[in-house]
Motif scaffolding. Structure first.
Motif, PDB file in Angstrom:
ATOM      1  N   SER A  36      -3.281   6.419 -15.381  1.00  0.00           N
ATOM      2  CA  SER A  36      -2.960   6.894 -14.271  1.00  0.00           C
ATOM      3  C   SER A  36      -2.841   8.096 -14.032  1.00  0.00           C
ATOM      4  O   SER A  36      -1.908   8.846 -12.933  1.00  0.00           O
ATOM      5  CB  SER A  36      -1.223   6.579 -14.402  1.00  0.00           C
ATOM      6  N   ASP A  68      -0.753  -0.748 -12.983  1.00  0.00           N
ATOM      7  CA  ASP A  68      -1.782  -0.541 -14.661  1.00  0.00           C
ATOM      8  C   ASP A  68      -1.271  -0.810 -15.587  1.00  0.00           C
ATOM      9  O   ASP A  68      -1.882  -0.841 -16.925  1.00  0.00           O
ATOM     10  CB  ASP A  68      -0.955   1.739 -14.797  1.00  0.00           C
ATOM     11  N   ARG A  80       0.960   3.173 -10.457  1.00  0.00           N
ATOM     12  CA  ARG A  80       1.802   3.232 -11.474  1.00  0.00           C
ATOM     13  C   ARG A  80       2.934   2.606 -10.309  1.00  0.00           C
ATOM     14  O   ARG A  80       3.925   2.092 -10.573  1.00  0.00           O
ATOM     15  CB  ARG A  80       2.429   4.051 -11.922  1.00  0.00           C
ATOM     16  N   SER A 129       2.746  -1.483 -10.681  1.00  0.00           N
ATOM     17  CA  SER A 129       2.505  -1.731 -11.542  1.00  0.00           C
ATOM     18  C   SER A 129       0.613  -2.220 -12.231  1.00  0.00           C
ATOM     19  O   SER A 129       1.323  -3.330 -13.452  1.00  0.00           O
ATOM     20  CB  SER A 129       3.712  -3.053 -11.891  1.00  0.00           C
TER      21      SER A 129
END
Length: 97
Positions: free
Chosen positions: A59, A90, A85, A88
């Motif tokens: 990220s 990632d 990110r 969430s």
């Protein structure tokens, strides 16, 4: 304990199937905008102090200063990275664990 492992494997497999398309899209976008290497992996310590490998989508860009030290998160962050990110996304590759 075996029942929990079977349950975890079944649920993770189901979630991998259900999120596979989303993960493919994220991998393509990350590959085109952040880095060709789309998965970040790192060894971490888990249950009973056992090491395991964690997988996440990259990220941030790998930008370093002249001494080789990573620059701050503010400098390395991208719009795509901040989005995945924030939501969430990632974390999705952790289903492999």
């Amino acid at each position: 304990m075996k029942l929990k492992k079977i349950f975890d494997f079944f649920v993770a497999s189901l979630l991998l199937i259900l999120t596979g398309g989303i993960m493919l899209c994220i991998a393509i976008v990350v590959g085109l905008t952040i880095d060709k290497k789309v998965i970040f992996k790192q060894v971490r310590i888990g249950f009973n102090e056992q090491p395991f490998i964690i997988y996440k989508f990259i990220s941030m860009k790998d930008i370093r200063d002249t001494t080789g030290k990573l620059l701050s998160d503010d400098v390395r962050g991208t719009k795509v990275g901040n989005f995945i990110r924030k939501w969430s996304l990632d974390e999705l590759p952790q289903l492999i664990n």
